[in-house]
Design a protein around this motif. Structure first.
Motif, PDB file in Angstrom:
ATOM      1  N   GLY A 196      60.932 -76.463  -3.006  1.00  0.00           N
ATOM      2  CA  GLY A 196      60.274 -76.211  -4.401  1.00  0.00           C
ATOM      3  C   GLY A 196      61.065 -75.763  -5.673  1.00  0.00           C
ATOM      4  O   GLY A 196      60.478 -75.301  -6.673  1.00  0.00           O
ATOM      5  N   ALA A 197      62.154 -75.818  -5.515  1.00  0.00           N
ATOM      6  CA  ALA A 197      63.118 -75.512  -6.727  1.00  0.00           C
ATOM      7  C   ALA A 197      62.949 -76.388  -7.797  1.00  0.00           C
ATOM      8  O   ALA A 197      62.881 -77.738  -7.830  1.00  0.00           O
ATOM      9  N   PHE A 198      62.686 -75.843  -9.076  1.00  0.00           N
ATOM     10  CA  PHE A 198      62.437 -76.640 -10.413  1.00  0.00           C
ATOM     11  C   PHE A 198      63.714 -76.610 -11.368  1.00  0.00           C
ATOM     12  O   PHE A 198      64.190 -75.774 -11.685  1.00  0.00           O
ATOM     13  N   THR A 199      63.792 -77.916 -11.769  1.00  0.00           N
ATOM     14  CA  THR A 199      64.974 -78.117 -12.801  1.00  0.00           C
ATOM     15  C   THR A 199      64.386 -78.463 -13.875  1.00  0.00           C
ATOM     16  O   THR A 199      63.915 -79.581 -14.035  1.00  0.00           O
ATOM     17  N   THR A 200      64.721 -77.831 -14.977  1.00  0.00           N
ATOM     18  CA  THR A 200      64.055 -78.096 -16.316  1.00  0.00           C
ATOM     19  C   THR A 200      64.680 -79.247 -16.970  1.00  0.00           C
ATOM     20  O   THR A 200      65.988 -79.479 -17.024  1.00  0.00           O
ATOM     21  N   LEU A 201      63.901 -80.359 -17.336  1.00  0.00           N
ATOM     22  CA  LEU A 201      64.597 -81.566 -18.344  1.00  0.00           C
ATOM     23  C   LEU A 201      64.243 -81.618 -19.502  1.00  0.00           C
ATOM     24  O   LEU A 201      64.975 -81.756 -20.470  1.00  0.00           O
ATOM     25  N   VAL A 202      62.882 -81.184 -19.889  1.00  0.00           N
ATOM     26  CA  VAL A 202      62.207 -81.243 -20.916  1.00  0.00           C
ATOM     27  C   VAL A 202      61.384 -79.825 -21.542  1.00  0.00           C
ATOM     28  O   VAL A 202      60.532 -79.406 -20.895  1.00  0.00           O
ATOM     29  N   ASP A 203      62.029 -79.182 -22.383  1.00  0.00           N
ATOM     30  CA  ASP A 203      61.474 -77.853 -22.396  1.00  0.00           C
ATOM     31  C   ASP A 203      61.018 -77.565 -23.962  1.00  0.00           C
ATOM     32  O   ASP A 203      60.439 -76.646 -24.381  1.00  0.00           O
ATOM     33  N   GLU A 204      60.818 -78.830 -24.643  1.00  0.00           N
ATOM     34  CA  GLU A 204      60.261 -78.739 -26.121  1.00  0.00           C
ATOM     35  C   GLU A 204      59.047 -79.815 -25.973  1.00  0.00           C
ATOM     36  O   GLU A 204      58.956 -80.784 -26.623  1.00  0.00           O
ATOM     37  N   ALA A 205      58.020 -79.275 -25.285  1.00  0.00           N
ATOM     38  CA  ALA A 205      56.874 -80.218 -24.998  1.00  0.00           C
ATOM     39  C   ALA A 205      55.942 -79.609 -24.639  1.00  0.00           C
ATOM     40  O   ALA A 205      55.725 -78.341 -24.218  1.00  0.00           O
ATOM     41  N   PRO A 206      54.204 -79.852 -24.908  1.00  0.00           N
ATOM     42  CA  PRO A 206      53.293 -79.176 -24.441  1.00  0.00           C
ATOM     43  C   PRO A 206      53.093 -79.031 -23.056  1.00  0.00           C
ATOM     44  O   PRO A 206      53.864 -80.021 -22.172  1.00  0.00           O
ATOM     45  N   LEU A 207      52.347 -78.392 -22.245  1.00  0.00           N
ATOM     46  CA  LEU A 207      51.848 -78.536 -20.867  1.00  0.00           C
ATOM     47  C   LEU A 207      51.246 -79.846 -20.624  1.00  0.00           C
ATOM     48  O   LEU A 207      50.134 -79.919 -21.169  1.00  0.00           O
ATOM     49  N   PHE A 208      51.590 -80.484 -19.639  1.00  0.00           N
ATOM     50  CA  PHE A 208      50.708 -81.653 -19.506  1.00  0.00           C
ATOM     51  C   PHE A 208      50.100 -81.680 -18.418  1.00  0.00           C
ATOM     52  O   PHE A 208      50.507 -81.114 -17.091  1.00  0.00           O
ATOM     53  N   TYR A 209      48.564 -81.710 -18.492  1.00  0.00           N
ATOM     54  CA  TYR A 209      47.804 -81.835 -17.247  1.00  0.00           C
ATOM     55  C   TYR A 209      47.920 -83.151 -16.419  1.00  0.00           C
ATOM     56  O   TYR A 209      47.180 -83.241 -15.475  1.00  0.00           O
ATOM     57  N   SER A 210      48.604 -84.295 -17.152  1.00  0.00           N
ATOM     58  CA  SER A 210      48.796 -85.504 -16.180  1.00  0.00           C
ATOM     59  C   SER A 210      49.936 -85.799 -16.673  1.00  0.00           C
ATOM     60  O   SER A 210      50.542 -86.015 -17.788  1.00  0.00           O
ATOM     61  N   LEU A 211      50.815 -86.347 -15.570  1.00  0.00           N
ATOM     62  CA  LEU A 211      52.116 -87.040 -15.553  1.00  0.00           C
ATOM     63  C   LEU A 211      51.751 -88.357 -14.816  1.00  0.00           C
ATOM     64  O   LEU A 211      51.581 -88.526 -13.633  1.00  0.00           O
TER      65      LEU A 211
END
Length: 332
Positions: free
Chosen positions: A150-165
């Protein structure tokens, strides 16, 4: 972060047939779901998995409810129906064939395991990489989730919260959709998300996924689109990514209950195209010393039967009005 919540209002109202007639007929312009593909959703209130008919939006139960897996907000699976879901508690493995969701772990920052993230959407790549858009303490982030920890690695930190990818298989582009329907191209390699369009004809974007032909399927709201109507019921849409115009299909329904309020915050399109043709039957060969007359082909071809149906009028008072209340944080 805040999630979509439903408030039941005990206000009896008269059913207005002219208003409800907006949901009767599915538009002919909606492209069909490719053969062999399945649309799966999870009902947020129960964690129950359903298969959805692409032309009627009728929900067929798959397996049993999943206690503890309420508020599932993101879902994606490979062509076998094996995938992942994310909700308020964290990451789940998802078997969309059996309808079983199994808790794996909370989603936490790789460099700060004490910080648990609230994720809203998932995209599973063909290579097995799981992308997610989540909200942290200070801002939203998009990156990858380790499916074991469950560890999360940040790739894009200048974007809005996406409710869908969702990745379009036609061009390989990863798209992120905000709650307000803003569409972005997401490039994790360059740490960038670029606004490319705005989805129209809906009241909100809760989850979406592409089919193999590049058509986007969306769960949103209908009934009083663009108005103050109380008939806000989650519904199935298609979206043309060339124009970002949404086409209403139907409100989600169940045969035993009909149309009623239900929060459908997650959707996945999976399955491969399969042939539906019947293989030719091999004609048996008679022995050489037996004379077998060739019989003339005979039979009767029947044409398709036309089905006619009547619209049952709904009368009376006491219809429970339903309204969804949400805090549009990060709306774009």
């Amino acid at each position: 972060m805040s999630r979509r919540t439903a408030i039941l209002l005990s206000l009896p109202v008269v059913v207005v047939l002219s208003a409800l007639s907006l949901t009767v007929a599915a538009p002919a312009s909606a492209a069909p779901l490719p053969d062999g593909a399945t649309i799966s959703v999870v009902r947020a209130a129960s964690g129950q998995v359903y298969d959805v008919d692409p032309t009627t939006a009728v929900m067929q139960t798959v397996g049993a409810p999943n206690p503890g897996a309420e508020s599932i907000s993101g879902l994606d699976a490979d062509d076998t129906g094996a995938g992942w879901a994310v909700g308020a508690q964290g990451l789940y493995s998802a078997d969309l064939v059996t309808g079983v969701l199994t808790f794996v772990a909370p989603v936490t920052l790789l460099d700060d395991p004490e910080q648990q993230l609230d994720c809203q959407s998932l995209d599973l790549s063909p290579s097995g990489i799981l992308m997610a858009s989540c909200e942290g303490v200070e801002s939203s982030v998009t990156g990858t989730i380790d499916t074991s920890t469950g560890a999360f690695t940040t790739l894009v930190d200048e974007a809005p919260l996406f409710y869908s990818l969702a990745t379009n298989p036609v061009d390989g582009v990863l798209y992120g959709l905000t709650l307000g329907g803003a569409a972005y191209k997401v490039d994790s390699a360059s740490n960038a998300a670029t606004l490319v369009g705005q989805i129209s004809e809906t009241n909100g974007t809760y989850d979406a996924d592409f089919d193999s032909a590049g058509q986007l399927w969306l769960t949103s709201e209908a009934g009083g689109v663009g108005s103050m109507s109380v008939f806000h019921l989650d519904s199935l849409f298609t979206v043309d990514p060339a124009t970002w115009k949404a086409t209403f299909i139907r409100q989600f329904t169940k045969p035993e209950f009909g149309t009623e309020f239900r929060a459908i915050d997650s959707l996945s399109v999976w399955g491969t195209t399969t042939s539906t043709s019947v293989p030719d039957t091999e004609t048996p060969v008679a022995p050489a010393d037996v004379s077998v007359p060739k019989l003339a082909d005979s039979g009767l071809d029947t044409g398709p039967l036309a089905l006619a149906g009547g619209l049952a009028l709904m009368l009376g008072l006491g219809l429970v009005a339903l309204r969804r209340v949400r805090r549009w944080r990060g709306y774009r």
